[in-house]
Design a protein around this motif. Structure first.
Motif, short mmCIF file in Angstrom:
data_model
loop_
_atom_site.label_atom_id
_atom_site.label_comp_id
_atom_site.label_asym_id
_atom_site.label_seq_id
_atom_site.Cartn_x
_atom_site.Cartn_y
_atom_site.Cartn_z
N UNK A 159 12.05 6.74 -14.68
CA UNK A 159 11.82 7.53 -13.48
C UNK A 159 10.47 7.18 -12.88
N UNK A 160 9.91 8.11 -12.14
CA UNK A 160 8.64 7.90 -11.44
C UNK A 160 7.53 8.64 -12.17
N UNK B 32 -0.88 0.99 -10.10
CA UNK B 32 -1.16 0.12 -11.24
C UNK B 32 -0.31 -1.15 -11.15
N UNK B 33 -0.85 -2.20 -11.70
CA UNK B 33 -0.19 -3.50 -11.65
C UNK B 33 0.91 -3.59 -12.72
N UNK B 34 1.98 -4.29 -12.34
CA UNK B 34 3.10 -4.60 -13.24
C UNK B 34 3.83 -3.38 -13.78
N UNK B 35 3.86 -2.34 -12.96
CA UNK B 35 4.62 -1.14 -13.27
C UNK B 35 5.92 -1.17 -12.46
N UNK B 36 7.05 -0.98 -13.15
CA UNK B 36 8.36 -0.92 -12.51
C UNK B 36 8.89 0.50 -12.68
N UNK B 37 8.74 1.32 -11.65
CA UNK B 37 9.24 2.69 -11.74
C UNK B 37 10.75 2.73 -11.56
N UNK B 38 11.35 3.80 -12.05
CA UNK B 38 12.79 3.96 -11.95
C UNK B 38 13.18 5.03 -10.96
N UNK C 49 16.25 9.13 -1.89
CA UNK C 49 14.92 9.71 -1.67
C UNK C 49 13.89 9.10 -2.60
N UNK C 50 14.26 8.90 -3.86
CA UNK C 50 13.33 8.26 -4.80
C UNK C 50 13.04 6.82 -4.39
N UNK C 51 14.07 6.10 -3.99
CA UNK C 51 13.88 4.71 -3.55
C UNK C 51 12.96 4.66 -2.34
#
Length: 185
Positions: free
Chosen positions: A95-96, A105-111, A116-118
């Motif tokens: 998630x977020x 932050x660098x190299x963070x892949x949130x879900x 709305x989240x996208x």
């Protein structure tokens, strides 16, 4: 915010193996077998789901020096900071984590799983998003339906992806690669 070299490698390898640790000896053997058959894999995500997952991840990173290991199931800034201190290359959340997004932050892949989240993530300059749980949240049909709306988004669908259905996702224009825990079955 993902490093362009990692992004390109993920695009080329098509599958991001999501490794749920069990036991160091078993995990080493499993990775050795998988990597011997898949020389194109440069990046692997190790989830922090078990009490000893971080310790196993650190040992795997030492043993497999040619692989960029990322940590998955990141649930807090503390998880990110510990992983960053240990030298992991990227960090994936289901998630977020608002604190990480706000500080970019660098190299963070949130879900995310909702439009709305996208949109929130895109408006905060996160263009690579883990779509989780992909199959339960609309799967490939959802990604097809939003492709022309969220033009800047690139997704890593994860959750319910396997060797039988991953090509359905890989063929989509808005998919960078797929996350798959059953990558070697």
């Amino acid at each position: 915010m993902l490093d362009s070299a990692i992004k390109e490698e993920l695009k080329n390898q098509k599958i991001l193996p999501v490794f749920n640790t069990t036991d160091l000896t078993v995990d080493i053997k499993r990775l050795e077998i998988f990597l011997s058959k898949n020389s194109n894999i440069k990046n692997i995500e190790i989830t922090l789901r078990k009490y000893n997952s971080l310790e196993i991840a650190i040992e795997l990173k030492k043993r497999f020096k040619n692989i960029n290991f990322g940590l998955g199931s990141i649930l807090s800034r503390k998880d990110y900071e510990i992983g960053s201190k240990e030298g992991f290359c990227f960090f994936v959340s289901p998630g977020i984590i608002l604190d990480l997004v706000n500080t970019k932050v660098k190299n963070y892949i949130p879900g995310g799983e909702s439009i709305s989240e996208f949109m929130f993530l895109l408006n905060n300059d996160y263009k690579i998003i883990k779509f989780f749980p992909a199959n339960l949240a609309g799967g490939k049909n959802k990604l097809i339906s939003i492709e022309s709306i969220l033009k800047d988004a690139m997704f890593i669908p994860t959750g319910g992806i396997n060797l039988k259905n991953y090509m359905d996702f890989i063929s989509l224009k808005n998919v960078l690669c797929v996350g798959m825990s059953k990558f070697d079955e």
